[in-house]
Motif scaffolding. Structure first.
Motif, mmCIF file in Angstrom:
data_model
loop_
_atom_site.group_PDB
_atom_site.id
_atom_site.type_symbol
_atom_site.label_atom_id
_atom_site.label_comp_id
_atom_site.label_asym_id
_atom_site.label_seq_id
_atom_site.Cartn_x
_atom_site.Cartn_y
_atom_site.Cartn_z
ATOM 1 N N SER A 36 0.804 -1.218 0.000
ATOM 2 C CA SER A 36 0.000 0.000 0.000
ATOM 3 C C SER A 36 0.842 1.276 0.000
ATOM 4 C CB SER A 36 -0.926 0.017 1.219
ATOM 5 O OG SER A 36 -0.175 0.006 2.410
ATOM 6 N N VAL A 37 2.098 1.191 0.389
ATOM 7 C CA VAL A 37 2.930 2.393 0.460
ATOM 8 C C VAL A 37 3.086 3.047 -0.904
ATOM 9 C CG1 VAL A 37 5.275 3.213 0.868
ATOM 10 C CG2 VAL A 37 4.189 1.711 2.523
ATOM 11 N N ALA A 38 3.165 2.229 -1.971
ATOM 12 C CA ALA A 38 3.350 2.781 -3.314
ATOM 13 C C ALA A 38 2.121 3.524 -3.809
ATOM 14 C CB ALA A 38 3.685 1.649 -4.293
ATOM 15 N N TYR A 39 0.965 3.206 -3.204
ATOM 16 C CA TYR A 39 -0.287 3.777 -3.708
ATOM 17 C C TYR A 39 -0.391 5.278 -3.458
ATOM 18 C CZ TYR A 39 -5.194 4.451 -4.591
ATOM 19 O OH TYR A 39 -6.367 4.912 -5.090
ATOM 20 N N ASN A 40 -0.973 5.966 -4.417
ATOM 21 C CA ASN A 40 -1.361 7.367 -4.260
ATOM 22 C C ASN A 40 -0.208 8.355 -4.276
ATOM 23 O OD1 ASN A 40 -3.652 8.959 -4.130
ATOM 24 N ND2 ASN A 40 -3.222 9.504 -2.033
ATOM 25 N N LEU A 41 0.925 7.997 -4.889
ATOM 26 C CA LEU A 41 2.042 8.931 -4.974
ATOM 27 C C LEU A 41 1.702 10.146 -5.826
ATOM 28 C CD1 LEU A 41 5.083 6.515 -5.320
ATOM 29 C CD2 LEU A 41 4.329 7.748 -3.317
ATOM 30 N N TRP A 42 0.646 10.007 -6.645
ATOM 31 C CA TRP A 42 0.255 11.114 -7.510
ATOM 32 C C TRP A 42 -0.810 11.992 -6.862
ATOM 33 C CZ3 TRP A 42 -0.458 5.938 -8.284
ATOM 34 C CH2 TRP A 42 -1.748 5.464 -8.082
ATOM 35 N N HIS A 43 -1.099 11.757 -5.608
ATOM 36 C CA HIS A 43 -2.168 12.491 -4.923
ATOM 37 C C HIS A 43 -1.776 13.956 -4.732
ATOM 38 C CE1 HIS A 43 -5.350 13.304 -2.000
ATOM 39 N NE2 HIS A 43 -5.897 12.179 -2.397
ATOM 40 N N ASP A 44 -2.744 14.774 -4.348
ATOM 41 C CA ASP A 44 -2.481 16.206 -4.225
ATOM 42 C C ASP A 44 -1.404 16.523 -3.196
ATOM 43 O OD1 ASP A 44 -4.069 15.377 -2.126
ATOM 44 O OD2 ASP A 44 -5.368 17.128 -2.118
ATOM 45 N N ALA A 45 -1.296 15.713 -2.147
ATOM 46 C CA ALA A 45 -0.262 15.965 -1.143
ATOM 47 C C ALA A 45 1.125 15.800 -1.746
ATOM 48 C CB ALA A 45 -0.424 15.017 0.043
ATOM 49 N N ALA A 46 1.301 14.763 -2.548
ATOM 50 C CA ALA A 46 2.591 14.541 -3.196
ATOM 51 C C ALA A 46 2.911 15.701 -4.124
ATOM 52 C CB ALA A 46 2.570 13.223 -3.968
ATOM 53 N N LEU A 77 1.173 -2.187 -8.329
ATOM 54 C CA LEU A 77 1.867 -0.909 -8.225
ATOM 55 C C LEU A 77 3.210 -1.070 -7.529
ATOM 56 C CD1 LEU A 77 -0.982 1.601 -7.319
ATOM 57 C CD2 LEU A 77 0.474 1.652 -9.334
ATOM 58 N N TYR A 78 3.211 -1.844 -6.446
ATOM 59 C CA TYR A 78 4.450 -2.067 -5.706
ATOM 60 C C TYR A 78 5.506 -2.699 -6.600
ATOM 61 C CZ TYR A 78 7.748 -4.245 -2.496
ATOM 62 O OH TYR A 78 8.889 -4.643 -1.871
ATOM 63 N N THR A 79 5.123 -3.703 -7.382
ATOM 64 C CA THR A 79 6.055 -4.363 -8.292
ATOM 65 C C THR A 79 6.574 -3.392 -9.341
ATOM 66 O OG1 THR A 79 4.892 -6.456 -7.982
ATOM 67 C CG2 THR A 79 6.321 -6.283 -9.914
ATOM 68 N N TYR A 80 5.674 -2.541 -9.841
ATOM 69 C CA TYR A 80 6.064 -1.571 -10.866
ATOM 70 C C TYR A 80 7.078 -0.571 -10.317
ATOM 71 C CZ TYR A 80 5.600 2.274 -14.198
ATOM 72 O OH TYR A 80 5.864 3.285 -15.091
ATOM 73 N N LYS A 100 8.994 -0.904 -7.703
ATOM 74 C CA LYS A 100 10.226 -1.606 -7.345
ATOM 75 C C LYS A 100 11.100 -1.810 -8.572
ATOM 76 C CE LYS A 100 11.798 -5.620 -4.693
ATOM 77 N NZ LYS A 100 11.373 -6.847 -3.989
ATOM 78 N N ASP A 101 10.464 -2.126 -9.703
ATOM 79 C CA ASP A 101 11.205 -2.289 -10.951
ATOM 80 C C ASP A 101 11.852 -0.971 -11.373
ATOM 81 O OD1 ASP A 101 11.840 -3.839 -13.484
ATOM 82 O OD2 ASP A 101 10.667 -2.184 -14.319
ATOM 83 N N ILE A 102 11.111 0.130 -11.211
ATOM 84 C CA ILE A 102 11.666 1.445 -11.550
ATOM 85 C C ILE A 102 12.892 1.749 -10.695
ATOM 86 C CG2 ILE A 102 11.241 3.931 -11.392
ATOM 87 C CD1 ILE A 102 8.414 3.432 -12.299
ATOM 88 N N ILE A 153 17.563 4.346 -14.999
ATOM 89 C CA ILE A 153 18.778 5.162 -15.004
ATOM 90 C C ILE A 153 18.651 6.228 -13.912
ATOM 91 C CG2 ILE A 153 20.101 6.839 -16.359
ATOM 92 C CD1 ILE A 153 19.176 5.300 -18.855
ATOM 93 N N ILE A 154 19.715 6.446 -13.164
ATOM 94 C CA ILE A 154 19.698 7.381 -12.042
ATOM 95 C C ILE A 154 20.650 8.541 -12.321
ATOM 96 C CG2 ILE A 154 20.178 7.692 -9.591
ATOM 97 C CD1 ILE A 154 19.542 4.715 -9.217
ATOM 98 N N ASP A 155 20.155 9.753 -12.183
ATOM 99 C CA ASP A 155 20.997 10.950 -12.271
ATOM 100 C C ASP A 155 21.309 11.408 -10.859
ATOM 101 O OD1 ASP A 155 21.025 11.425 -15.163
ATOM 102 O OD2 ASP A 155 18.878 11.757 -14.915
ATOM 103 N N ILE A 156 22.570 11.656 -10.574
ATOM 104 C CA ILE A 156 22.982 12.101 -9.238
ATOM 105 C C ILE A 156 23.574 13.498 -9.351
ATOM 106 C CG2 ILE A 156 24.519 11.666 -7.288
ATOM 107 C CD1 ILE A 156 24.336 8.680 -8.017
ATOM 108 N N PHE A 157 23.013 14.422 -8.586
ATOM 109 C CA PHE A 157 23.506 15.794 -8.559
ATOM 110 C C PHE A 157 24.068 16.074 -7.167
ATOM 111 C CE2 PHE A 157 20.220 15.541 -11.712
ATOM 112 C CZ PHE A 157 20.647 16.350 -12.752
ATOM 113 N N VAL A 158 25.248 16.649 -7.107
ATOM 114 C CA VAL A 158 25.881 16.982 -5.832
ATOM 115 C C VAL A 158 26.105 18.494 -5.789
ATOM 116 C CG1 VAL A 158 27.871 16.629 -4.329
ATOM 117 C CG2 VAL A 158 27.014 14.738 -5.729
ATOM 118 N N VAL A 159 25.617 19.129 -4.713
ATOM 119 C CA VAL A 159 25.751 20.571 -4.558
ATOM 120 C C VAL A 159 26.585 20.866 -3.327
ATOM 121 C CG1 VAL A 159 24.505 22.734 -4.215
ATOM 122 C CG2 VAL A 159 23.506 20.946 -5.631
#
Length: 302
Positions: A4-14, A81-84, A86-88, A93-99
Motif C-alpha cells: 500500500s505504500v506505493a499507492y497514491n504517490l500522484w495524490h495532491d499531497a505529493a 503498483l508495488y512491483t512496478y 520496485k522495478d523502476i 537510469i539514475i541521475d545524481i547531482f551533488v551541490v
C-alpha cells in the motif's frame, strides 16, 4: 505495508510537496511522510468503498464474501503498483547531482568504488505529451459529496505551442491569469464578486494542459464558470493592462533568481537542462523580459 505504500504517490499531497521542492523550498521529509500516510489511508478507504459498489447484489454472494472480493482486488492492485515501482527503483537510469563546496573527482570516485556503474550513451527522450483534441464545448462532470464548499476545477488543453511559448510565454500568461493575488482571476472571481474562497491557475507545459481551480461557495459554480470563461476570452482579446504584464514578468524573474538560493533549487535548474534542454538562468531571464503583449494574446488563443 509494502503493497500500500506505493499507492497514491500522484495524490495532491505529493504534488504539493513536489511543487515546494521545485520552487526551491526546504521540505522536512518527516512532514511529507506524515501527510502521505494520512492521504494513503483516506484513498485506500475510498477505493475499497468504490469497489464494493461495483460488486452488485445480482451476484449471489454474502456481504462477507463481497468484503473478501473487494479486499482481494485492492491487494492485487497495490501489489501491481508495488512491483512496478520496485522495478523502476532497481532498473531505471539514475541521475545524481551533488551541490556544495566539494571535490568533484573525489565524489565521482566514491560512487565508482561503492556502486556498480555502467557506461552508456544517454538517449534524448521526448517528454512532450500528445495534445488533447480541442473541445468544441465544455464537458462538465459533477461529483456530489456532503461538503461545505464546492471544488471547481477546469482543465484547458494547450494546442500548437511553439518552443518559446512553452518555455517562457506560458509562464507569464499563467502568472497573469491566476498565479498570484494580483491575477485576473483573483481580482474578478474573488475580489470583485466574492464567489470563491480562493482561485488559482497552474500549468503543465509538457503535458499541454492548464488547470484553473477554486474553492467555491455552494451555488456559485455556474457564476464562477462564466467569469472564468470571460477572463480567458478577455486575455485573448488583449483586455489586460501592461502593468499586470510587467509585474508578472518581474515575479517570474525573481523566482528564477531566488531558486539558486537553495540546494534543491540549484539541482532542479540543472535537472531541467537534462530533461527539457533548459537554458541558463541569464538566457531565461532575457527571454522573459522580451515577452510582449502580442505574445500573450497569441498564446491565449491556443
Amino acid at each position: 505495508n509494502n503493497d500500500s505504500v506505493a499507492y497514491n504517490l500522484w495524490h495532491d499531497a505529493a504534488e504539493k510537496y513536489a511543487l515546494k521542492m521545485v520552487n526551491g523550498e526546504a521540505v522536512m521529509m518527516e512532514n511529507v511522510a506524515h501527510v502521505m500516510i494520512a492521504r494513503i489511508i483516506q484513498s485506500c478507504d475510498r477505493l475499497i468503498n468504490w469497489r464494493r459498489k461495483m460488486i452488485t447484489d445480482a451476484l449471489d454472494i454474502t456481504k462477507e464474501q463481497k468484503e473478501i472480493v473487494a479486499w482481494q482486488w485492492f491487494y492485487n492492485s497495490m501489489m501491481d503498483l508495488y512491483t512496478y515501482y520496485k522495478d523502476i527503483i532497481n532498473n531505471s537510469i539514475i541521475d545524481i547531482f551533488v551541490v556544495g563546496d566539494v571535490d568533484g573527482d573525489k565524489i565521482k570516485n566514491i560512487f565508482k568504488d561503492n556502486f556498480k556503474a555502467y557506461m552508456f550513451h544517454p538517449k534524448r527522450v521526448d517528454i512532450l505529451v500528445k495534445e488533447l483534441e480541442p473541445a468544441k464545448r465544455i464537458k462538465k462532470y459533477k461529483d456530489i459529496e456532503d461538503a461545505n464548499q464546492s471544488q471547481f476545477t477546469m482543465l484547458c488543453s494547450l494546442n500548437g505551442l511553439t518552443d518559446f511559448e512553452r518555455k517562457y510565454v506560458l509562464l507569464v500568461y499563467n502568472e497573469m491569469l491566476g498565479g498570484s493575488s494580483n491575477s485576473i482571476l483573483f481580482d474578478t472571481v474573488r475580489g470583485k464578486n466574492s464567489y470563491a474562497y480562493y482561485v488559482n491557475s497552474s500549468h503543465k507545459a509538457y503535458d499541454n494542459i492548464l488547470f484553473i481551480y477554486a474553492g467555491v461557495e455552494p451555488g456559485n459554480d455556474e457564476a464562477v464558470l462564466k467569469l472564468v470563461r470571460k477572463s480567458l476570452v478577455d486575455i485573448s482579446k488583449g483586455k489586460f493592462n501592461d502593468e499586470l504584464l510587467e509585474a508578472s514578468k518581474k515575479a517570474i524573474i525573481s523566482g528564477i533568481t531566488t531558486s539558486f538560493d537553495y540546494p534543491v533549487g540549484i539541482i532542479n535548474n540543472y535537472l531541467a537542462k537534462v530533461l527539457v534542454n533548459s537554458e541558463d538562468a541569464e538566457v531565461r531571464i532575457r527571454n522573459i523580459e522580451k515577452i510582449t503583449r502580442d505574445d500573450i494574446i497569441s498564446l491565449a488563443k491556443k
